[in-house]
Design a protein around this motif. Structure first.
Motif, PDB file in Angstrom:
ATOM      1  N   ARG A   8       0.824  -1.228  -0.130  1.00  0.00           N
ATOM      2  CA  ARG A   8       0.191   0.039   0.184  1.00  0.00           C
ATOM      3  C   ARG A   8       0.884   1.210  -0.054  1.00  0.00           C
ATOM      4  N   LEU A   9       2.134   1.041   0.478  1.00  0.00           N
ATOM      5  CA  LEU A   9       3.063   2.266   0.628  1.00  0.00           C
ATOM      6  C   LEU A   9       4.317   2.038  -0.018  1.00  0.00           C
ATOM      7  N   ILE A 126       1.507  12.653   3.657  1.00  0.00           N
ATOM      8  CA  ILE A 126       1.372  11.920   2.468  1.00  0.00           C
ATOM      9  C   ILE A 126       1.040  10.570   2.597  1.00  0.00           C
ATOM     10  N   THR A 130      -2.286   8.876   0.781  1.00  0.00           N
ATOM     11  CA  THR A 130      -2.094   7.725  -0.213  1.00  0.00           C
ATOM     12  C   THR A 130      -2.996   6.353   0.431  1.00  0.00           C
ATOM     13  N   HIS A 133      -6.659   6.435  -0.759  1.00  0.00           N
ATOM     14  CA  HIS A 133      -6.612   6.469  -2.094  1.00  0.00           C
ATOM     15  C   HIS A 133      -6.868   7.830  -2.722  1.00  0.00           C
ATOM     16  N   ILE A 135      -5.280  11.971  -3.610  1.00  0.00           N
ATOM     17  CA  ILE A 135      -4.257  12.473  -4.331  1.00  0.00           C
ATOM     18  C   ILE A 135      -3.606  13.554  -3.563  1.00  0.00           C
ATOM     19  N   SER A 353       8.313  16.316  -1.954  1.00  0.00           N
ATOM     20  CA  SER A 353       7.825  15.464  -2.842  1.00  0.00           C
ATOM     21  C   SER A 353       8.995  15.250  -3.937  1.00  0.00           C
TER      22      SER A 353
END
Length: 382
Positions: A8-9, A126, A130, A133, A135, A353
């Motif tokens: 998932r990450l 973040i 995430t 789900h 953005i 990021s």
């Protein structure tokens, strides 16, 4: 066997805080990286926890937190921000502020929603976006002097924007929101149905007579905000992991739906001891002056070094520009400084990021004066 391709990450590893603290331990360097004090918790708090343990307050607390603590949080916020949160429906005690951040973000976002974050950003934001789900839409602060670029934030607003995440006083930069920031924020959130997660864990660590601009101070912002704080930062007890979230009743209900399945309830005797502690307003009102002395000491000790001092308006972090020393990436310089000069710091590029690197490092000055003097002596040799 777990298929890591289904992670998932997939791009998340061990945090920079864990890495730099481990390197500091390995090299016996002075650890100014991770943000924890090296001095003692107030004996009144320790005695209070022990007393409540002996009194038998050792079972589950209510999911929302023990009522005396929620009541005293309500009184504290009203005293500081003139906004009354209902202890029964609008305050939730959490297992640290990071849990509160996760629950608030999870409560806000549906798949495909967009969340604006201000970078450099604390690294818990973040992943929570995430996992929902949703953005993340990053907006980098203008450097120097680390101010939010509200024109860029406005350009990021779309029909999918559901959330803006703010952090003031700001980790890692030490910047704070000012009145012009509040006015810009008001104009932006009025563009749509936009919620705010306001990470205010350093709320009491503001310097030079400046004001902490909490979302709680502004009714139009408070009605759409999750305001998060931390007793660990206020009472030098980061390992106790007790925080809280303030939000209107409807938002608190959604928050608590997540919270009840994350930790359900937080440490009971510590909550009772904290309730007693915050009844004494001096225990947090004097914190800014306490840390300003440490900021000023560290800055004076570093003044003769080759580092350049950046402004520090709040938190217990000082940003130092090392461009006159090296053009190495901040991650490389931080590691070399730890190994060769014996002081560990955090490279802020990991909080962007895109890995933006301004050749600065973050140093924690929540340390005994002797620790700061020893660290500064080493830094002045570079």
């Amino acid at each position: 066997m777990i298929d890591i391709r289904r992670s998932r990450l997939p791009h998340t590893g061990v945090t920079i805080f864990t890495q730099m603290s481990a390197l500091a331990n390995e090299t016996q360097a002075i650890n100014l990286s991770q943000g924890f004090p090296d001095f003692s918790v107030d004996p009144r708090l320790i005695d209070g926890v022990l007393a409540y343990m002996r009194e038998g307050r050792n079972q589950y607390a209510p999911m929302q937190g023990v009522m005396p603590l929620r009541e005293n949080i309500s009184e504290k916020v009203f005293r500081l921000a003139a906004h009354r949160y209902d202890p029964a429906t609008e305050i939730t005690v959490t297992s640290g502020a990071t849990e509160a951040v996760f629950c608030a973000i999870s409560a806000c976002l549906q798949p495909g929603d967009e969340a604006i974050i201000i970078e450099p950003a604390y690294d818990a934001y973040i992943p929570a976006i995430t996992l929902s789900h949703a953005i993340p839409r990053p907006s980098a602060m203008r450097y120097p002097p680390y101010r939010i670029d509200w024109d860029h934030v406005r350009d990021l607003i779309s029909a999918k924007t559901r959330l803006i995440i703010l952090n003031s006083p700001h980790n890692p930069t030490g910047a704070i929101l000012q009145r012009e920031d509040i006015e810009a924020l008001r104009q932006i959130v009025a563009l749509g149905d936009i919620l705010i997660v306001s990470d205010e864990v350093y709320e009491h660590i503001v310097f030079d007579g400046m004001t902490h601009e909490s979302m709680s101070r502004y009714p139009d912002l408070a009605e759409r905000s999750f305001v998060i704080s931390s007793f660990g930062k206020t009472y030098h007890a980061t390992g106790w992991k007790i925080g809280y979230c303030l939000a209107p009743a409807a938002l608190s209900r959604e928050f608590q739906k997540i919270h009840q399945f994350v930790t359900f309830a937080s440490n009971t005797p510590i909550q009772y001891a904290l309730a007693d502690m915050i009844a004494d307003a001096s225990s947090y009102l004097e914190l800014g002056a306490f840390y300003q002395q440490k900021r000023d000491l560290f800055r004076s000790l570093i003044a003769s070094s080759r580092f350049s001092l950046l402004p520090c308006q709040g938190t217990y972090f000082q940003m130092l520009d090392y461009a006159d020393i090296s053009q190495e990436a901040d991650t490389e310089f931080a590691i070399r400084m730890t190994r060769e000069f014996g002081v560990a710091a955090i490279p802020p590029s990991v909080f962007y990021s895109d890995g933006q690197d301004n050749h600065v490092l973050r140093f924690c000055f929540a340390k005994n004066d002797e620790t700061l003097k020893a660290a500064a002596e080493k830094l002045c040799r570079i």
